[in-house]
Design an enzyme around this catalytic site. Structure first.
Site, short mmCIF file in Angstrom:
data_model
loop_
_atom_site.label_atom_id
_atom_site.label_comp_id
_atom_site.label_asym_id
_atom_site.label_seq_id
_atom_site.Cartn_x
_atom_site.Cartn_y
_atom_site.Cartn_z
NE ARG A 158 -4.83 -1.42 9.76
CZ ARG A 158 -3.87 -0.98 9.34
NH1 ARG A 158 -3.73 0.02 8.59
NH2 ARG A 158 -2.51 -1.67 9.33
NE ARG B 147 6.09 -0.38 10.06
CZ ARG B 147 4.93 -0.36 9.48
NH1 ARG B 147 4.98 0.23 8.18
NH2 ARG B 147 3.92 -1.11 9.94
NE ARG C 248 7.74 -2.39 6.33
CZ ARG C 248 6.48 -2.42 6.42
NH1 ARG C 248 5.56 -1.84 5.50
NH2 ARG C 248 5.58 -3.03 7.38
CE LYS D 276 -2.12 -1.07 3.96
NZ LYS D 276 -1.48 -2.28 4.15
NE ARG E 137 1.80 -5.03 10.87
CZ ARG E 137 3.01 -4.83 10.22
NH1 ARG E 137 4.13 -5.20 10.50
NH2 ARG E 137 2.71 -4.01 9.24
P1 AP5 Z 1 4.80 -1.59 1.85
O1 AP5 Z 1 4.64 -0.88 0.65
O2 AP5 Z 1 5.60 -0.91 3.02
O3 AP5 Z 1 3.49 -2.49 2.45
P2 AP5 Z 1 2.26 -1.91 3.22
O4 AP5 Z 1 1.02 -2.52 2.61
O5 AP5 Z 1 2.20 -0.40 3.17
O6 AP5 Z 1 2.43 -2.36 4.70
P3 AP5 Z 1 2.34 -2.04 6.07
O7 AP5 Z 1 3.03 -2.86 6.82
O8 AP5 Z 1 2.85 -0.57 6.34
O9 AP5 Z 1 0.90 -2.02 6.25
P4 AP5 Z 1 0.18 -2.19 7.75
O10 AP5 Z 1 -1.26 -1.64 7.14
O11 AP5 Z 1 0.20 -3.40 8.51
O12 AP5 Z 1 1.06 -0.87 8.64
P5 AP5 Z 1 0.59 0.48 8.99
O13 AP5 Z 1 1.76 1.15 9.11
O14 AP5 Z 1 -0.76 0.92 8.10
O15 AP5 Z 1 5.62 -3.01 1.51
C1 AP5 Z 1 6.22 -3.87 2.34
C2 AP5 Z 1 7.53 -4.46 1.64
O16 AP5 Z 1 7.24 -5.21 0.68
C3 AP5 Z 1 8.57 -3.09 1.37
O17 AP5 Z 1 9.84 -3.64 1.94
C4 AP5 Z 1 8.36 -3.07 -0.11
O18 AP5 Z 1 9.52 -2.79 -0.70
C5 AP5 Z 1 8.05 -4.54 -0.49
N1 AP5 Z 1 6.97 -4.60 -1.54
C6 AP5 Z 1 6.11 -4.15 -1.79
N2 AP5 Z 1 5.38 -4.26 -2.88
C7 AP5 Z 1 6.14 -5.44 -3.27
C8 AP5 Z 1 5.88 -6.14 -4.60
N3 AP5 Z 1 4.81 -6.06 -5.43
N4 AP5 Z 1 6.70 -7.25 -4.56
C9 AP5 Z 1 7.72 -7.65 -3.63
N5 AP5 Z 1 8.17 -6.63 -2.76
C10 AP5 Z 1 7.27 -5.54 -2.41
O19 AP5 Z 1 -0.05 0.45 10.44
C11 AP5 Z 1 0.68 -0.31 11.27
C12 AP5 Z 1 -0.19 -0.10 13.00
O20 AP5 Z 1 -0.61 1.04 13.04
C13 AP5 Z 1 -1.27 -1.14 12.74
O21 AP5 Z 1 -0.75 -2.38 13.17
C14 AP5 Z 1 -2.13 -0.60 13.83
O22 AP5 Z 1 -1.82 -1.03 15.13
C15 AP5 Z 1 -2.01 1.02 13.59
N6 AP5 Z 1 -2.80 1.33 12.74
C16 AP5 Z 1 -2.57 1.91 11.59
N7 AP5 Z 1 -3.76 2.41 10.99
C17 AP5 Z 1 -4.86 2.10 11.70
C18 AP5 Z 1 -6.25 2.27 11.65
N8 AP5 Z 1 -6.85 2.69 10.47
N9 AP5 Z 1 -6.96 1.72 12.54
C19 AP5 Z 1 -6.39 1.25 13.68
N10 AP5 Z 1 -5.24 0.92 13.83
C20 AP5 Z 1 -4.04 1.43 12.82
#
Ligand code: AP5
Length: 216
Positions: free
Chosen positions: A86, A158, A125, A13, A169
Site C-alpha cells: 500500500r 465496519r 457494505r 478487491k 481513507r
Molecule cells: P469490497 O470488495 O469489500 O472492497 P475492497 O476494495 O476490498 O474495500 P476495503 O474497504 O476492504 O479496502 P480497503 O483497502 O480500504 O480496506 P482494508 O480492509 O484493506 O467492496 C466494498 C463494497 O462494495 C461491498 O459491499 C461490495 O459488495 C460492493 N461492491 C464490490 N464490487 C462492486 C461492484 N463492481 N459494483 C457494486 N458494488 C460493489 O484496510 C483497512 C485498514 O487497515 C486501512 O485503512 C489501514 O488502516 C489498514 N491497512 C490494511 N492494509 C494495510 C497496509 N498494507 N498498510 C498499512 N495499513 C493497512
C-alpha cells in the site's frame, strides 16, 4: 501464481479476491482482514494498528511488511495479495523478500473506480465477522436481511465505513497508495487494468479472462 490486487477502498478487491481464489485455489492474503483478526484476538500488533485503522491512516510499513512476510511464508507461493503493498516502501520490501527467495509477482491487477462511486459502496457494505463474506445492502444482498448466507449469524458494518473515515481513507489512498501502480509499471511487472465501475459479475469476468492467460 502470485498476484497483487490494487485499487482504492471499496474498489471491490475483497469481493474479486474471493472469486479468484475460488477459481484458482489460491490463498487470500488480505492485510486488512489479518489486522482485523489481530485486533479481535487482542494481540500487541492489533493494539498498535487500532488507532491508525479507525482514523483511516496506514499502519506503519515495518509492522505490515513483517506481518505479510509471515502470511506469505505459509501460503507456499500460491496467493493473491489484497491491500498490500500500500506504499512504495511496502512494494520494495515485498520485492526484496521475493527476490531473496528467487520468486516474483506474476501479475498486478488494478481495479479502477472513481471516488464518487466509493462512498455508496462502503456505507452499504455489510460483512460477516466469522467467515469474511462481504455483502452490500443494494448491490449484493444476503438471502436474509442482516444474516450471512453461510449460516454464520449476524452481519456487521465496519467501524471504518463511517463517512468521515471514508473520506480520510480516500485521501490516504491518493497520497500514499496510488503511486504503487507506477512503482510496478516502472519495474516492468504486467499490470492488468480493469474498469471496476461495472456490475460485480462483469468485473469478475474481465479479471478472470486476463488471469486465465497469466495462469496458462
Ligand atoms: P469490497 O470488495 O469489500 O472492497 P475492497 O476494495 O476490498 O474495500 P476495503 O474497504 O476492504 O479496502 P480497503 O483497502 O480500504 O480496506 P482494508 O480492509 O484493506 O467492496 C466494498 C463494497 O462494495 C461491498 O459491499 C461490495 O459488495 C460492493 N461492491 C464490490 N464490487 C462492486 C461492484 N463492481 N459494483 C457494486 N458494488 C460493489 O484496510 C483497512 C485498514 O487497515 C486501512 O485503512 C489501514 O488502516 C489498514 N491497512 C490494511 N492494509 C494495510 C497496509 N498494507 N498498510 C498499512 N495499513 C493497512
Amino acid at each position: 501464481m502470485r498476484l497483487i490486487l490494487l485499487g482504492p477502498p471499496g474498489a471491490g478487491k475483497g469481493t474479486q479476491c474471493k472469486r479468484i481464489i475460488d477459481k484458482y485455489g489460491m490463498a487470500h492474503l488480505s492485510s486488512g482482514d489479518i489486522l482485523r483478526d489481530e485486533r479481535a484476538a487482542g494481540t500487541e500488533l492489533g493494539a498498535k494498528a487500532q488507532g491508525y485503522m479507525d482514523s483511516g491512516e496506514l499502519v506503519p510499513d515495518d509492522l505490515i511488511i513483517a506481518m505479510m512476510a509471515g502470511a506469505m511464508a505459509k501460503a507456499a507461493g500460491n496467493y493473491v495479495l489484497d491491500g498490500f503493498p500500500r506504499t512504495v516502501v511496502q512494494g520494495e520490501g515485498l520485492d526484496s523478500a521475493l527476490a531473496g527467495a528467487g520468486e516474483k509477482i506474476d501479475a498486478v491487477v488494478n481495479l479502477v473506480v472513481a471516488d464518487e462511486v466509493i462512498a455508496a459502496r462502503l456505507t452499504g457494505r455489510r460483512s460477516c465477522p466469522k467467515c469474511g463474506a462481504v455483502y452490500h445492502v443494494e448491490n449484493l444482498k444476503p438471502k436474509t436481511d442482516g444474516k450471512c448466507d453461510k449460516g454464520c449469524g449476524d452481519l456487521v458494518q465496519r467501524d471504518d465505513d463511517k463517512p468521515e473515515v471514508i473520506s480520510n481513507r480516500l485521501k490516504t489512498y491518493h497520497t500514499q497508495t496510488a503511486a504503487v501502480v507506477g512503482y510496478y509499471e516502472s519495474k516492468g511487472n504486467p499490470i492488468i487494468t480493469v474498469d471496476a465501475d461495472r456490475d460485480i459479475d462483469v468485473v469478475t469476468a474481465a479479471v478472470l479472462a486476463e488471469l486465465d492467460d497469466v495462469s496458462a
